[in-house]
Design a protein around this motif. Structure first.
Motif, PDB file in Angstrom:
ATOM      1  N   TRP A 129       0.864  -1.176  -0.040  1.00  0.00           N
ATOM      2  CA  TRP A 129      -0.014  -0.043   0.115  1.00  0.00           C
ATOM      3  C   TRP A 129       0.875   1.143  -0.064  1.00  0.00           C
ATOM      4  O   TRP A 129       1.720   1.507   0.884  1.00  0.00           O
ATOM      5  N   VAL A 131       1.305   4.768   1.340  1.00  0.00           N
ATOM      6  CA  VAL A 131       0.931   5.264   2.556  1.00  0.00           C
ATOM      7  C   VAL A 131       1.609   6.550   2.601  1.00  0.00           C
ATOM      8  O   VAL A 131       2.977   6.622   2.472  1.00  0.00           O
ATOM      9  N   CYS A 132       0.888   7.677   2.786  1.00  0.00           N
ATOM     10  CA  CYS A 132       1.394   9.190   2.915  1.00  0.00           C
ATOM     11  C   CYS A 132       2.356   8.971   4.250  1.00  0.00           C
ATOM     12  O   CYS A 132       1.854   8.702   5.356  1.00  0.00           O
ATOM     13  N   HIS A 136      -0.822   9.769   6.663  1.00  0.00           N
ATOM     14  CA  HIS A 136      -0.971   8.246   6.700  1.00  0.00           C
ATOM     15  C   HIS A 136      -2.290   7.780   6.046  1.00  0.00           C
ATOM     16  O   HIS A 136      -2.847   6.773   6.176  1.00  0.00           O
ATOM     17  N   ARG A 137      -2.669   8.691   5.024  1.00  0.00           N
ATOM     18  CA  ARG A 137      -3.704   8.211   3.970  1.00  0.00           C
ATOM     19  C   ARG A 137      -2.968   7.043   3.132  1.00  0.00           C
ATOM     20  O   ARG A 137      -1.823   7.191   2.681  1.00  0.00           O
ATOM     21  N   ILE A 138      -3.982   6.369   2.272  1.00  0.00           N
ATOM     22  CA  ILE A 138      -3.446   5.347   1.542  1.00  0.00           C
ATOM     23  C   ILE A 138      -3.972   5.595   0.081  1.00  0.00           C
ATOM     24  O   ILE A 138      -4.975   6.095  -0.421  1.00  0.00           O
ATOM     25  N   TRP A 145      -6.720   9.280  -2.877  1.00  0.00           N
ATOM     26  CA  TRP A 145      -5.989   9.202  -1.300  1.00  0.00           C
ATOM     27  C   TRP A 145      -7.215   9.027  -0.300  1.00  0.00           C
ATOM     28  O   TRP A 145      -8.097   9.653  -0.174  1.00  0.00           O
ATOM     29  N   LEU A 148      -7.034   5.711   6.182  1.00  0.00           N
ATOM     30  CA  LEU A 148      -6.842   4.089   6.443  1.00  0.00           C
ATOM     31  C   LEU A 148      -8.328   3.552   6.837  1.00  0.00           C
ATOM     32  O   LEU A 148      -8.560   2.254   6.366  1.00  0.00           O
TER      33      LEU A 148
END
Length: 185
Positions: A129, A131-132, A136-138, A145, A148
């Protein structure tokens, strides 16, 4: 002239081969049914052409194969010399076989669909995945985006249960000016 893998004649040839395989398997089951005689019931062997047909042609193919298997069973039973006291008993028995054959086709179709859905979901969850590192968004395949929680809910099918881990709880309480009473004893 060579045909590519997606040409209509190759697809038609493949479907014809699958149909011939289903018909041959049904004929084989009828032969086994005839050879064993009417005293030994081998109607479960008809599951082979039913599964082949359902796999190759979908649920409608499985249902048509159930009808064909029932007709082959009647033929094998009558040709084997089974005499019935009443004319309707053979059709009553064939109806029971038909219902069983339909259940096999339906069960295989829905089990295969459920396994396929589970496989796709598992494939989504086991791939890497993006991930930022900040929020922490995917990143989804479509370029959007997602948080999670929403990503897991959409792709795993289960909503996450909100909890606070002990480290984050200590950090949050420390930032708020609270101290841990157990550390001052």
């Amino acid at each position: 002239m060579s045909h590519g893998p997606t040409s209509p004649s190759v697809h038609h040839s493949s479907r014809m081969g699958q149909l011939l395989l289903v018909l041959a398997a049904t004929a084989f089951c009828g032969w086994v049914d005839y050879v064993t005689g009417y005293e030994v019931s081998v109607f479960a062997v008809y599951a082979l052409p039913l599964i082949l047909s359902t796999r190759s042609f979908g649920l409608m193919g499985g249902c048509l194969s159930a009808l064909l298997c029932s007709a082959v069973w009647i033929a094998a039973d009558v040709v084997a010399g089974h005499l019935y006291g009443q004319w309707w008993v053979v059709y009553w028995n064939a109806l029971h076989r038909f219902v069983f054959f339909l259940c096999v086709a339906l069960g295989f179709h829905y089990a295969r669909a459920a396994l396929g859905a589970e496989s796709r979901r598992w494939g989504t969850l086991t791939r890497p995945w993006p991930v930022c590192t900040q929020c922490h968004r995917i990143a989804a395949k479509d370029g959007h985006w997602h948080r999670l929680e929403s990503y897991l809910c959409e792709h795993a099918g289960t909503p996450p249960m909100p909890k606070v881990c002990p480290d984050c709880a200590r950090e949050s309480y420390a930032m708020a000016g609270f101290t841990d009473r157990t550390s001052h004893r």
